[in-house]
Scaffold this motif. Structure first.
Motif, short mmCIF file in Angstrom:
data_model
loop_
_atom_site.label_atom_id
_atom_site.label_comp_id
_atom_site.label_asym_id
_atom_site.label_seq_id
_atom_site.Cartn_x
_atom_site.Cartn_y
_atom_site.Cartn_z
N LEU A 1 0.80 -1.22 0.00
CA LEU A 1 0.00 0.00 0.00
C LEU A 1 0.84 1.28 0.00
N PHE A 2 1.85 1.37 0.85
CA PHE A 2 2.57 2.63 0.99
C PHE A 2 3.28 3.08 -0.29
N PRO A 3 3.97 2.20 -1.02
CA PRO A 3 4.53 2.65 -2.30
C PRO A 3 3.45 3.05 -3.31
N LEU A 4 2.32 2.35 -3.27
CA LEU A 4 1.20 2.68 -4.15
C LEU A 4 0.65 4.07 -3.83
N LEU A 5 0.53 4.38 -2.54
CA LEU A 5 0.06 5.71 -2.14
C LEU A 5 1.04 6.80 -2.59
N GLU A 6 2.33 6.57 -2.38
CA GLU A 6 3.32 7.56 -2.79
C GLU A 6 3.22 7.84 -4.29
N LYS A 7 3.13 6.80 -5.07
CA LYS A 7 3.04 6.99 -6.52
C LYS A 7 1.72 7.67 -6.89
N SER A 8 0.64 7.30 -6.20
CA SER A 8 -0.68 7.87 -6.50
C SER A 8 -0.76 9.36 -6.22
N PHE A 9 -0.05 9.82 -5.21
CA PHE A 9 -0.06 11.26 -4.92
C PHE A 9 0.90 12.03 -5.82
N HIS B 1 -13.36 6.79 5.03
CA HIS B 1 -12.07 6.12 5.07
C HIS B 1 -10.96 7.15 4.92
N GLY B 2 -9.76 6.77 5.30
CA GLY B 2 -8.65 7.72 5.29
C GLY B 2 -8.35 8.34 3.95
N LEU B 3 -8.17 7.52 2.93
CA LEU B 3 -7.78 8.07 1.63
C LEU B 3 -8.91 8.83 0.97
N VAL B 4 -10.10 8.27 0.96
CA VAL B 4 -11.21 8.98 0.29
C VAL B 4 -11.52 10.29 1.04
N MET B 5 -11.38 10.29 2.37
CA MET B 5 -11.56 11.52 3.14
C MET B 5 -10.49 12.55 2.73
N THR B 6 -9.25 12.12 2.65
CA THR B 6 -8.16 13.02 2.25
C THR B 6 -8.39 13.58 0.85
N LEU B 7 -8.84 12.74 -0.06
CA LEU B 7 -9.09 13.21 -1.43
C LEU B 7 -10.26 14.19 -1.47
N MET B 8 -11.31 13.96 -0.69
CA MET B 8 -12.42 14.91 -0.65
C MET B 8 -11.96 16.24 -0.06
N MET B 9 -11.23 16.18 1.05
CA MET B 9 -10.75 17.41 1.67
C MET B 9 -9.73 18.11 0.77
N GLY B 10 -8.90 17.33 0.09
CA GLY B 10 -7.90 17.88 -0.81
C GLY B 10 -8.48 18.57 -2.03
N ASP C 1 -8.70 22.02 -0.61
CA ASP C 1 -7.45 22.61 -0.14
C ASP C 1 -6.34 21.59 -0.34
N ASN C 2 -5.37 21.91 -1.20
CA ASN C 2 -4.36 20.92 -1.57
C ASN C 2 -3.35 20.59 -0.47
N HIS C 3 -3.46 21.21 0.69
CA HIS C 3 -2.55 20.79 1.76
C HIS C 3 -3.04 19.49 2.42
N TYR C 4 -4.24 19.04 2.05
CA TYR C 4 -4.70 17.71 2.48
C TYR C 4 -4.15 16.71 1.46
N ASP C 5 -2.94 16.24 1.76
CA ASP C 5 -2.17 15.44 0.81
C ASP C 5 -1.70 14.15 1.48
N LEU C 6 -0.70 13.52 0.91
CA LEU C 6 -0.20 12.26 1.46
C LEU C 6 0.30 12.43 2.89
N ASP C 7 1.03 13.50 3.18
CA ASP C 7 1.51 13.72 4.55
C ASP C 7 0.33 13.84 5.52
N PHE C 8 -0.69 14.55 5.12
CA PHE C 8 -1.89 14.65 5.95
C PHE C 8 -2.47 13.27 6.20
N LEU C 9 -2.66 12.49 5.13
CA LEU C 9 -3.22 11.14 5.26
C LEU C 9 -2.41 10.30 6.23
#
Length: 190
Positions: free
Chosen positions: A94-102, A143-152, A155-163
């Motif tokens: 998951l973590f490498p996939l998230l990094e690439k996805s962002f 969920h964490g990622l879908v929440m981050t994407l909605m918030m992002g 406001d783009n500061h809701y990113d991978l670090d936020f997640l």
């Protein structure tokens, strides 16, 4: 007219269960449901919606019941689909996939979703909720990622670090004037 959305990231869920849709909550997760209920019981939430995944529903179910409300399930609020199956992928994958996805928002594995596709479907639902329940308070079991994407989206500061710094559970209060997000506040204290 102000509409308030409470993004409620689900409580801790057992990672041994393979089926993403039916994973419930751990003992810690069940205890945190009580904390979520206590935290939000005075907010006078009028509408309860959720991802179709059991862990998201269970996280807000007690609060909805105390308010005499049903939970409305929206398929498009589900977590991002990472693979072409309904099975959980390991944290090591998951973590490498998230990094690439962002870094490449249109990236996805074969048969899966990208961050862009997931964000589009979730935001479409959120915008419909903001129109339908204008001026009300809405709890979203998410969920964490879908929440981050909605918030992002707002406001783009809701990113991978936020997640990566969110917790299970977590709660964010978002205030909207019509479709414009005018404020976000974290309510959950770990």
């Amino acid at each position: 007219m102000k509409t308030v959305v409470y993004m409620v990231r689900h409580c801790d869920s057992p990672k041994l269960e393979a089926d993403e849709r039916s994973r419930g909550l751990t003992d810690k997760g069940k205890a945190d449901v009580n904390r979520i209920t206590e935290l939000l019981k005075g907010e006078e939430i009028e509408v309860f919606v959720s991802s179709p995944y059991k862990r998201a529903i269970l996280t807000i179910e007690e609060l909805a019941q105390q308010n005499g409300k049903e939970i409305i399930v929206f398929e498009d609020l589900k977590e991002r689909i990472f693979s072409n199956e309904n099975n959980r992928i390991s944290d090591d994958e998951l973590f490498p996939l998230l990094e690439k996805s962002f870094s490449v928002p249109n990236f996805s594995l074969d048969g899966a979703e990208s961050n862009v596709v997931c964000q589009d479907r979730a935001i479409t639902t959120l915008k419909q909720l903001l129109d339908t329940y204008r001026g009300q308070k809405i709890a979203v079991g998410t969920h964490g990622l879908v929440m981050t994407l909605m918030m992002g989206y707002y406001d783009n500061h809701y990113d991978l670090d936020f997640l990566l710094n969110t917790t299970k559970p977590d709660v964010y209060k978002m205030e909207f004037n019509d479709q414009t997000c005018v404020g976000v506040k974290r309510l959950w204290k770990s």
